[in-house]
Write a protein that holds these residues in place. Structure first.
Motif, PDB file in Angstrom:
ATOM      1  N   PRO A 186       0.838  -1.214   0.000  1.00  0.00           N
ATOM      2  CA  PRO A 186       0.000   0.000   0.000  1.00  0.00           C
ATOM      3  C   PRO A 186       0.867   1.256   0.000  1.00  0.00           C
ATOM      4  CG  PRO A 186       0.082  -0.944   2.190  1.00  0.00           C
ATOM      5  CD  PRO A 186       0.788  -1.922   1.289  1.00  0.00           C
ATOM      6  N   HIS A 222      -9.712  -5.639  -6.987  1.00  0.00           N
ATOM      7  CA  HIS A 222      -8.892  -4.444  -6.831  1.00  0.00           C
ATOM      8  C   HIS A 222      -7.470  -4.876  -6.489  1.00  0.00           C
ATOM      9  CE1 HIS A 222      -7.502  -0.497  -5.478  1.00  0.00           C
ATOM     10  NE2 HIS A 222      -8.633   0.041  -5.953  1.00  0.00           N
ATOM     11  N   THR A 272      -8.855  -1.967   0.080  1.00  0.00           N
ATOM     12  CA  THR A 272      -9.405  -0.666  -0.304  1.00  0.00           C
ATOM     13  C   THR A 272     -10.934  -0.710  -0.267  1.00  0.00           C
ATOM     14  OG1 THR A 272      -7.519  -0.274  -1.740  1.00  0.00           O
ATOM     15  CG2 THR A 272      -9.456   1.092  -2.116  1.00  0.00           C
ATOM     16  N   LYS A 297     -15.376  -4.023   1.134  1.00  0.00           N
ATOM     17  CA  LYS A 297     -13.970  -3.973   1.531  1.00  0.00           C
ATOM     18  C   LYS A 297     -13.448  -5.403   1.597  1.00  0.00           C
ATOM     19  CE  LYS A 297     -10.852  -1.738   4.829  1.00  0.00           C
ATOM     20  NZ  LYS A 297     -10.747  -0.868   6.018  1.00  0.00           N
ATOM     21  N   ASP A 326     -13.169   3.743  -6.038  1.00  0.00           N
ATOM     22  CA  ASP A 326     -12.410   3.416  -4.821  1.00  0.00           C
ATOM     23  C   ASP A 326     -12.135   4.687  -4.029  1.00  0.00           C
ATOM     24  OD1 ASP A 326     -10.270   4.716  -6.003  1.00  0.00           O
ATOM     25  OD2 ASP A 326      -9.090   2.902  -6.371  1.00  0.00           O
ATOM     26  N   GLU A 327     -11.549   4.518  -2.866  1.00  0.00           N
ATOM     27  CA  GLU A 327     -11.334   5.655  -1.969  1.00  0.00           C
ATOM     28  C   GLU A 327     -10.284   6.624  -2.473  1.00  0.00           C
ATOM     29  OE1 GLU A 327      -8.798   4.240   1.623  1.00  0.00           O
ATOM     30  OE2 GLU A 327      -9.985   2.485   0.983  1.00  0.00           O
TER      31      GLU A 327
END
Length: 783
Positions: free
Chosen positions: A686, A729, A734, A749, A769-770
């Motif tokens: 990440p 994803h 995420t 999630k 997505d965020e």
């Protein structure tokens, strides 16, 4: 001269009459004596009878044979014509004796005919036995003696003499009455046949046995008196029993006989068939037929080719089933759905063109092209698989994706060059299903091309790295026919040797059926490149394998096209294939064609030609065209913090604390399935909190994928069930936000699946997505 002219002048009429008589005598004998139809007869490469088809007039009459067995010759001369080699076609003494005996008895009891006269009488069927006809026979017999030598006349008699019932000629008679070749007959058997033409309508095996026995024994006594045989042979011969009834003629290769009779009707054809191998293969087919028919699978075909000579060694056109299940159909040349059996041709073509390497990763993910959605046999996906594994495991989705990448028209062009005669339509008619059984072919054409590929590889490594221009030629089942492979050339005929070698290396790794699965641990095991195929609806099961020396092809199914559960290539056809290979001599594996190869660095993970970003590489021999393949697209440089826990960039980390490393990154959909089969696959770390990440595509739809039309499911009570939408994803943890026509419907999630019950109609599904990345899919929900 004057005197000669005077003689001619005074005897002109006589000379003309003499000339006419001479011409009449010269032309009195037809050019062709016997015009009756003959049986179609086929023999093995060693002249052993494989089968015969009865003549059109219902007679077992084999084609003329100029070779007469010595025993039969001695018997027939002793019984019919002792002075055969001394008279000019007739025997005056025999004629006088016959005339006296017939005159004294008041009826024709004795003919006094020589063998030459009997040949004339046999050729003039239906003529009455009168003195005028006897006179004609004498004239024609003398003319026959002038045209042919004694051996030819004796051969004509042996080939056309009647032997009782519908049996004509010594060759047919020896098989019908003693079930073997005439040259293998004993003295007693030869004597039995020698007396039969004397009264074929009265005496033949199974009728008037005492009269036949007396005639045979009198002849054997005469042979003893002439010292042709000794006393021991005589005693043993008269002790032999007479045949009771005719034997059926061998039918060892009935469908080959049927096939040959179309072009060689009434001829004796020496085939390239190995009789022992044919009989053993027949037994294998018989045993498997008895098992398969319990599942209502009735038809089997097997073809064995010699790679070096391109000769047919075994030809089993069908199983020993009954007429109801079409035992008369010759499956070998009948078009059937190919299943996966064409995949090796696509793989070889792509290697040859430089589109892939054997180790190149091919996507194996849910795929749809328009309305066509291929599925792997096991309904699972690997995410990504090497091209060679895709072939050895016969995965359908990678094969279709490879075909789409290679080009449908391009592959169709290759198939036409392979002369697959049942590929009759243009490429668009078949579509991408062409490589999965959307087309038809036959066992002959498929085995022919596997043999041609094997021979290409053999010739290349045996010569000065050269090809033969006529490599992809037709095999032959005629023993005396020699295949011309054409002139040598430095240019490939169709596929280069290295591409064929790599294809065979992959096919050698195909999982073998039960009982053969640990073959590599046994020294006696054969290395075989082989492939199976199963058509849609379980209608056709294929298995074709090759070594350096032999190609074996097997088809299993029902001639009427009925599909059956369990009619799968590896379960039904493959066991027969390996049983047949067990009969064949062991072959060494193909030599590696190094002159057609080059050594390059390969990325060990992706299988592509190594790029600068690939750190784990090895040198590998590939086809020369492999130099054209693209470099690895999946290894990319990423920036990590000094502890290598987070991805970073200049917005959140100083350059001194940034570590650059190469990372194996698959697209999200490929990665979703790939990591299930490869637990050591590492997803991207990440981003470090506070880092600004550039927007990019990091997610994909799993369902729906390319399909824009979704049928809403219902249960047994016709109540509408939920539709489950799926997204993958690159960073599973995420949070994703789901929208239907811009209306928020929920978030996910880790596991990005969401269930919903939409009404019928057109919708736009949006997932964000965020980080602000977004994907959309237009779908049509319908009942």
């Amino acid at each position: 001269m004057q005197r000669f002219k005077k003689i001619v002048k005074h005897n002109k009429k006589k000379l003309i009459a003499a000339l006419i008589i001479c011409l009449a005598y010269y032309f009195c004998l037809p050019k062709v004596l016997f015009t009756a139809p003959t049986s179609t007869v086929i023999t093995s490469k060693n002249n052993l009878l494989l089968g015969a088809k009865i003549a059109d007039d219902g007679q077992w009459r084999f084609p003329e044979n100029k070779v007469i067995p010595d025993k039969f010759k001695a018997c027939i001369l002793a019984f019919e014509d002792e002075y055969f080699y001394k008279h000019p076609g007739f025997n005056p003494i025999s004629i006088i004796k016959a005339f006296k005996e017939n005159y004294n008895s008041g009826q024709i009891k004795r003919g006094g005919s020589t063998i030459t006269q009997q040949v004339i009488r046999l050729s003039r069927q239906g003529k009455q036995r009168t003195y005028w006809e006897k006179f004609k026979e004498i004239i024609l017999a003398t003319r026959l003696e002038l045209r042919y030598n004694k051996e030819d006349i004796l051969a004509l008699y042996s080939s056309h003499a009647p032997f009782g019932g519908n049996v004509v000629g010594i060759d047919a008679a020896s098989w019908r009455y003693f079930n073997r070749n005439a040259k293998d007959l004993s003295w007693s058997e030869s004597a039995t046949l020698a007396v039969l033409p004397n009264a074929p309508s009265l005496i033949y095996p199974g009728k008037n046995q005492q009269s036949l026995l007396a005639k045979r024994n009198r002849l054997l006594k005469k042979l003893l008196d002439q010292k042709t045989i000794d006393s021991l042979t005589y005693q043993l011969s008269i002790a032999e029993n007479l045949p009771i009834k005719p034997y059926p003629l061998p039918q060892i290769a009935p469908h080959l006989l049927q096939h040959i009779s179309k072009k060689h009707k009434g001829q004796l054809i020496k085939t390239s068939i190995n009789k022992h191998l044919q009989e053993q293969t027949n037994n294998i087919v018989f045993n498997h037929y008895n098992l398969l028919k319990q599942n209502e699978i009735y038809n089997i075909a097997v073809l064995v080719l010699d790679v070096k000579t391109r000769k047919v060694l075994t030809y089993v056109g069908n199983s020993p089933t009954d007429n109801k299940h079409q035992n008369f159909v010759n499956i070998i040349d009948k078009p059937r759905s190919t299943g996966s059996i064409l995949k090796p041709f696509l793989y070889t073509a792509m290697l040859d063109a430089g589109d892939i390497l054997p180790s190149t990763l091919i996507p194996d993910v849910p795929t749809q092209f328009g309305d066509y959605e291929p599925q792997n046999f096991n309904k699972e996906f690997d995410g990504a698989v090497s091209a060679k594994q895709a072939l050895s495991r016969s995965l359908n989705v990678p094969a279709v994706r490879m075909l789409n990448q290679f080009g449908l028209d391009r592959f169709h062009h290759y198939l036409k060059k392979l002369k697959l005669r049942d590929i009759k339509y243009n490429a668009n008619h078949y579509g991408l299903s062409l490589v999965l059984g959307g087309a038809e072919s036959n066992l002959w054409d498929l085995c022919k091309n596997y043999a041609a590929m094997s021979s290409t590889l053999n010739h290349y490594t045996q010569t000065s790295s050269e090809y033969f221009k006529n490599e992809f030629c037709e095999p032959t089942f005629i023993e005396d026919e020699i295949i011309d492979f054409g002139a040598r050339s430095s240019e490939k005929t169709l596929f280069d040797a290295a591409s064929i070698y790599h294809t065979y290396q992959s096919l050698k790794e195909v999982n073998r059926p039960e009982g053969e699965d640990n073959w590599e641990f046994f020294d006696s095991s054969k290395e075989i490149a082989w492939k199976t195929g199963t058509s849609y609806g379980f209608r056709d099961a294929w298995a074709i394998g090759t070594t350096r020396d032999y190609v074996v092809g097997v088809w299993v199914g029902n001639a009427d096209g009925e599909g059956r559960p369990g009619l799968v290539g590896v379960q039904t056809a493959a066991p027969i294939l390996f049983n047949v290979f067990d009969l064949l001599p062991k072959s060494n594996w193909f030599n590696q064609p190094f002159d057609e190869m080059t050594q390059i660095n390969i990325c060990n993970i992706s299988g592509y030609r190594a790029s600068l970003n690939c750190k784990n590489t090895s040198k590998t021999y590939v086809q020369k065209s492999g130099l054209k393949t693209s470099a690895c697209p999946y290894h990319k440089l990423i920036h990590l913090d000094k502890n290598k826990l987070y991805r970073v960039n200049s917005t959140c980390e100083t350059s001194q604390n940034i570590t650059t490393t190469s990372w194996f990154i698959l697209p999200p959909l490929m990665a979703h399935y790939y990591k299930k089969k490869h637990p050591f696959y590492k997803p991207l770390p990440p981003f470090k909190p506070g880092c600004f990440e550039q927007k990019k595509q990091q997610m994909e739809f799993i369902y729906p994928n390319n399909n824009n039309k979704i049928f809403l499911p219902k249960d047994f009570n016709q109540i509408k069930n939920e539709v489950v939408l799926k997204v993958t994803h690159s960073i599973p943890e995420t949070t994703l936000y789901w929208y239907l026509n811009n209306k928020y419907i929920g978030k996910t999630k880790n596991l990005h699946h969401i269930a919903m019950k939409p009404k019928q109609g057109n919708y736009t599904i949006t997932v964000t997505d965020e980080f602000g990345n977004e994907i959309k899919k237009n779908v049509d929900f319908s009942h």
